[in-house]
Scaffold this motif. Structure first.
Motif, short mmCIF file in Angstrom:
data_model
loop_
_atom_site.label_atom_id
_atom_site.label_comp_id
_atom_site.label_asym_id
_atom_site.label_seq_id
_atom_site.Cartn_x
_atom_site.Cartn_y
_atom_site.Cartn_z
N CYS A 287 0.82 -1.21 0.00
CA CYS A 287 0.00 0.00 0.00
C CYS A 287 0.85 1.26 0.00
O CYS A 287 0.38 2.33 -0.37
CB CYS A 287 -0.92 0.04 1.22
N ASP A 288 2.10 1.14 0.44
CA ASP A 288 2.98 2.30 0.51
C ASP A 288 3.48 2.76 -0.85
O ASP A 288 4.01 3.86 -0.96
CB ASP A 288 4.18 1.99 1.42
N ASN B 8 -5.11 -0.44 5.76
CA ASN B 8 -5.53 0.71 4.97
C ASN B 8 -6.81 0.39 4.22
O ASN B 8 -7.05 -0.74 3.81
CB ASN B 8 -4.47 1.11 3.96
N CYS C 218 -6.82 -3.54 3.35
CA CYS C 218 -5.58 -4.28 3.19
C CYS C 218 -5.40 -5.24 4.37
O CYS C 218 -5.55 -4.84 5.53
CB CYS C 218 -4.40 -3.32 3.12
N HIS D 260 -8.65 3.85 -5.12
CA HIS D 260 -8.04 4.95 -4.38
C HIS D 260 -7.86 4.57 -2.91
O HIS D 260 -8.75 3.98 -2.32
CB HIS D 260 -8.93 6.19 -4.40
N LEU D 261 -6.74 4.97 -2.35
CA LEU D 261 -6.54 4.89 -0.91
C LEU D 261 -7.43 5.96 -0.26
O LEU D 261 -7.44 7.10 -0.72
CB LEU D 261 -5.07 5.16 -0.60
N THR E 290 -9.25 7.67 3.52
CA THR E 290 -9.00 7.87 4.95
C THR E 290 -10.07 7.19 5.81
O THR E 290 -11.16 6.88 5.33
CB THR E 290 -8.99 9.36 5.30
N TRP F 281 -9.30 1.05 0.91
CA TRP F 281 -9.26 1.38 -0.52
C TRP F 281 -10.69 1.37 -1.04
O TRP F 281 -11.51 0.56 -0.61
CB TRP F 281 -8.44 0.34 -1.28
N ASN G 201 -1.05 5.53 -4.15
CA ASN G 201 -2.34 5.77 -3.50
C ASN G 201 -3.49 5.71 -4.50
O ASN G 201 -4.63 5.97 -4.15
CB ASN G 201 -2.35 7.10 -2.74
N LYS G 202 -3.18 5.33 -5.76
CA LYS G 202 -4.21 5.21 -6.79
C LYS G 202 -3.74 4.22 -7.86
O LYS G 202 -2.57 4.23 -8.26
CB LYS G 202 -4.47 6.56 -7.44
#
Length: 79
Positions: free
Chosen positions: A5-6, A44, A39, A64-65, A67, A46, A9-10
């Motif tokens: 995931c790092d 995280n 994840c 997209h990641l 919040t 998505w 972010n898309k």
């Protein structure tokens, strides 16, 4: 160890589909067919969307990641 995931972010198109295959599907929004994923490694969130829903088949997907606050507001999931 770094989570995948790092890296971005898309993701778009087939890259989005491949990346989503390794995530846990949590919820589908039946209004616009967006899908919330999480994840397994880092937790995280998505969201997979069809940004061109007017196109036959919805066009290429985007992942997209998002919040925790977004997840609470849009999907009503307490995190």
């Amino acid at each position: 160890m770094t989570c995948k995931c790092d890296a971005f972010n898309k993701y778009e198109g087939s890259d989005a589909e491949k990346f989503a295959a390794d995530l846990v599907k949590l919820k589908i929004n039946k209004d616009d067919w967006s899908i919330l994923y999480r994840c397994k490694e880092c937790g995280n969130f998505w969201e997979k969307i069809l940004p061109h829903a007017e196109v036959h088949g919805g066009g290429p997907v985007e992942l997209h990641l998002v919040t925790n606050e977004y997840v609470k507001g849009r999907y009503g999931i307490a995190v």
